[in-house]
Write an enzyme that holds these catalytic residues in place. Structure first.
Site, PDB file in Angstrom:
ATOM      1  N   CYS A 102       0.871  -1.178   0.000  1.00  7.27           N
ATOM      2  CA  CYS A 102       0.000   0.000   0.000  1.00  7.27           C
ATOM      3  C   CYS A 102       0.905   1.223   0.000  1.00  7.27           C
ATOM      4  CB  CYS A 102      -0.882  -0.029   1.252  1.00  7.27           C
ATOM      5  SG  CYS A 102      -1.889   1.446   1.520  1.00  7.27           S
ATOM      6  N   CYS A 146      -0.838   3.993  -6.554  1.00  5.19           N
ATOM      7  CA  CYS A 146      -1.707   3.316  -5.582  1.00  5.19           C
ATOM      8  C   CYS A 146      -1.860   1.889  -6.070  1.00  5.19           C
ATOM      9  CB  CYS A 146      -3.073   4.018  -5.516  1.00  5.19           C
ATOM     10  SG  CYS A 146      -4.318   3.096  -4.564  1.00  5.19           S
TER      11      CYS A 146
END
Length: 265
Positions: free
Chosen positions: A70, A182
């Site tokens: 992440c 992302c």
């Protein structure tokens, strides 16, 4: 011993997908913090609390390494995590450096798409400042893509409509590289390509993170002899529902499809 993978939601599956390619004989735990997703729109303090809860849980599973799959969590907490745990922790960051190097040669611009929290982080700004000597980088937060992915909604018409709206003030022809900052965003490569054209490069940090994981384990003589099994947890609760597990595994098929379409070019 297993390798732990952690993300705010299902985006980390794009990193796990690359890890399995280079480390097929490991066993994995994938922890999606689905109770608290999305991270990118929450306060830094709250997100850090979620990250440490997840890391504590994965540490209790006796893992040999942890991948923070992440970008937002990496930028906020990786240094603190490394100070608190004794197993190796590998993170992921927007792959800005290779994008800038390439676009400097081609006289094109770089567009970094990520979450609001990643783009606000000092760590990200310092990275860009250090290497973007020709002011080539533009940034755009696309939180809607995280929502689409978390709802397992990969309807191209909806996604392209959303992207067109968010990109309406950008001249798309000036970009040579899109940095997918992302881990949810590689699911949407084909939609980006339809808007920017097939000549635009799309870079994410997933491949580099997987290679780094392999190197770290090899250096520590910890490469496994497992079966490639994956155990899934949602915010600390083991997933046993086969329908949900199938939905997760279907994500690998979506990534296979995006890769096939790119090989075709």
């Amino acid at each position: 011993m297993k390798i732990g993978f952690f993300d705010s939601g299902i985006g980390g599956m794009t990193v796990l997908y690359e890890a399995i390619k280079v480390l097929p004989y490991e066993d994995y735990i994938f922890y999606a913090d689905t109770l608290n997703v999305p991270y990118g729109e929450k306060s830094k303090g709250k997100v850090k609390e979620y990250i440490f809860n997840a890391a504590e849980f994965l540490a209790s599973q006796n893992i040999k390494a942890l991948v923070i799959a992440c970008n937002t969590a990496t930028s906020i907490a990786i240094e603190d995590l490394r100070r608190n745990f004794d197993f190796p922790i590998i993170g992921i960051e927007p792959a800005v450096k290779p994008a800038i190097n390439k676009c400097t040669e081609e006289r094109k611009r770089v567009l970094v798409v990520a979450t609001n929290l990643t783009l606000k982080e000092e760590k990200f700004h310092n990275l860009v400042k250090e290497i973007d000597h020709h002011d080539l980088v533009d940034c755009l937060a696309l939180p809607g893509l995280v929502e689409f992915a978390e709802n397992f909604d990969f309807s191209e018409d909806k996604i392209i409509k959303y992207l067109k709206n968010e990109l309406s003030s950008f001249d798309l022809k000036q970009y040579g590289t899109i940095v997918l900052g992302c881990t949810h965003f590689p699911f949407f490569k084909n939609s980006f390509e339809k808007l920017f054209g097939i000549k635009v490069d799309m870079i994410s940090g997933s491949v580099g993170t997987a290679k780094q994981l392999k190197k770290v384990l090899a250096d520590r003589n910890q490469l496994g002899k497992g079966s490639g099994s994956i155990t899934f947890f949602n915010s600390g609760h083991k997933i046993v529902d086969q329908e949900v597990i199938s939905k997760y595994k279907r994500l690998f098929e979506i990534l296979d499809e995006t890769q096939r379409s790119h090989v075709g070019h």
